[in-house]
Design a protein around this motif. Structure first.
Motif, PDB file in Angstrom:
ATOM      1  N   ILE A  48      36.260  49.782  25.889  1.00  0.00           N
ATOM      2  CA  ILE A  48      35.696  48.664  25.111  1.00  0.00           C
ATOM      3  C   ILE A  48      34.478  48.101  25.832  1.00  0.00           C
ATOM      4  CG2 ILE A  48      36.138  46.357  24.185  1.00  0.00           C
ATOM      5  CD1 ILE A  48      39.113  47.176  23.926  1.00  0.00           C
ATOM      6  N   TRP A  49      34.561  48.013  27.180  1.00  0.00           N
ATOM      7  CA  TRP A  49      33.405  47.544  27.946  1.00  0.00           C
ATOM      8  C   TRP A  49      32.219  48.502  27.787  1.00  0.00           C
ATOM      9  CZ3 TRP A  49      32.050  43.061  29.549  1.00  0.00           C
ATOM     10  CH2 TRP A  49      32.994  42.124  29.951  1.00  0.00           C
ATOM     11  N   ASN A  50      32.501  49.778  27.680  1.00  0.00           N
ATOM     12  CA  ASN A  50      31.422  50.757  27.510  1.00  0.00           C
ATOM     13  C   ASN A  50      30.698  50.581  26.176  1.00  0.00           C
ATOM     14  OD1 ASN A  50      31.882  51.965  29.987  1.00  0.00           O
ATOM     15  ND2 ASN A  50      33.296  53.509  29.169  1.00  0.00           N
ATOM     16  N   ALA A  51      31.382  49.931  25.211  1.00  0.00           N
ATOM     17  CA  ALA A  51      30.758  49.673  23.902  1.00  0.00           C
ATOM     18  C   ALA A  51      30.159  48.274  23.835  1.00  0.00           C
ATOM     19  CB  ALA A  51      31.794  49.858  22.795  1.00  0.00           C
ATOM     20  N   GLU A  52      30.072  47.594  24.985  1.00  0.00           N
ATOM     21  CA  GLU A  52      29.518  46.232  25.027  1.00  0.00           C
ATOM     22  C   GLU A  52      28.148  46.204  24.349  1.00  0.00           C
ATOM     23  OE1 GLU A  52      28.489  42.785  28.370  1.00  0.00           O
ATOM     24  OE2 GLU A  52      28.769  44.871  28.969  1.00  0.00           O
ATOM     25  N   GLY A  53      27.932  45.193  23.541  1.00  0.00           N
ATOM     26  CA  GLY A  53      26.701  45.102  22.762  1.00  0.00           C
ATOM     27  C   GLY A  53      26.955  45.361  21.298  1.00  0.00           C
TER      28      GLY A  53
END
Length: 305
Positions: A152-157
């Motif tokens: 989920i952090w990798n999809a931040e933005g």
């Protein structure tokens, strides 16, 4: 040729209170007999009206009414006009019932007052202010794994991922997001739903999610999302994109926050305050359970990524 003696509107301890009652009656006359009805008598009238209607309620609904009524024995013989919020709230708080049963009890209170207002038995609906003050023990969920949080952090933005991160690092329910007060200057959220402890609680904005909060507020004109229906639709697409099981729900974010608090050693009482859990009646918890904003911030910032 016989005098007609009107019914007494009530009996009072002194002349002044009796005079005030008479003035009120003359200003807005009411049915004296109706004002004498007790909670139990109004309940019986509701059952009679519902069961004799062209579309009577289901058997399960009637059974739910009867079960809830049995848990309100302390209200049965009290006149509706004498009931106040303290009576209703006390009946809920001291019932010892689980959340799901308290929902039925509160619903019955609403139905009784709805009928009482309809027939001018009361002038005010005190059930509107009563609330359930225990956590919903029916809310099941599974926390996200560390690997899933990383994805989920990798999809931040992405707006959907940003909102998930906000939920994960604040502990709010998705239903509370719509009405949250957001103070970026002081760095906190204020709001909540469900219980007295949950409503209007203050949760510091974790430094990790502050950029996501700012992005969403800029995108949605001061809000964190457009609407819950759209968010849930986008969530299905995000699960597929990130290879995360679509069995996860937004409420799992709240369970994840609870798990993160435990993992990183957030003070137990502070965790309760942050999540809007009742502090109970323990003297220790009530004494040390109060936390100011900076104390809450120091604890929530223990959570890392």
């Amino acid at each position: 040729g016989q005098p007609v003696v009107p019914k007494a509107i009530g009996y009072f301890p002194d002349w002044y209170m009796a005079y005030d009652a008479l003035v009120e009656y003359n200003r807005s006359p009411y049915d004296v007999d109706a004002r004498a009805l007790t909670f139990a008598e109004v309940y019986e009238k509701i059952l009679a009206e519902r069961t004799n209607s062209p579309k009577p309620p289901s058997r399960s609904t009637i059974d739910a009414y009867r079960a809830a009524f049995q848990h309100l024995t302390q209200l049965h013989n009290v006149r509706m006009v004498d009931l106040r919020l303290d009576h209703l709230q006390g009946a809920l708080d001291n019932s010892g019932l689980r959340y799901s049963m308290q929902v039925h009890v509160l619903n019955l209170m609403h139905q009784v007052y709805k009928y009482a207002l309809k027939y001018d038995i009361v002038q005010k609906d005190y059930s509107h202010y009563a609330q359930i003050n225990i956590e919903n023990d029916n809310e099941k969920g599974v926390p996200f794994t560390e690997e899933e949080i990383d994805r989920i952090w990798n999809a931040e933005g992405d707006p959907t991922a940003d909102l998930l991160l906000i939920l994960i690092y604040s502990g709010f329910r998705i239903g509370a997001i719509r009405t949250l007060k957001i103070d970026l200057e002081e760095g906190y959220f204020q709001g909540g739903v469900k219980t007295r402890a949950s409503k209007n609680r203050i949760v510091p904005i974790h430094s990790l999610i502050r950029p996501a909060v700012i992005r969403l507020m800029n995108t949605y004109s001061g809000r964190l999302y457009r609407n819950e229906t759209e968010f849930r639709k986008e969530l299905v697409k995000l699960w597929e994109r990130l290879n995360i099981p679509n069995t996860h729900t937004p409420h799992d974010c709240r369970h994840t926050f609870s798990w993160l608090c435990d993992k990183y050693g957030v003070d137990m009482f502070t965790k309760k305050v942050l999540m809007g859990h009742s502090l109970g009646t323990s003297v220790t918890e009530n004494t040390y359970g109060h936390r100011n904003l900076e104390e809450l911030r120091a604890e929530i910032e223990k959570i890392c990524h």
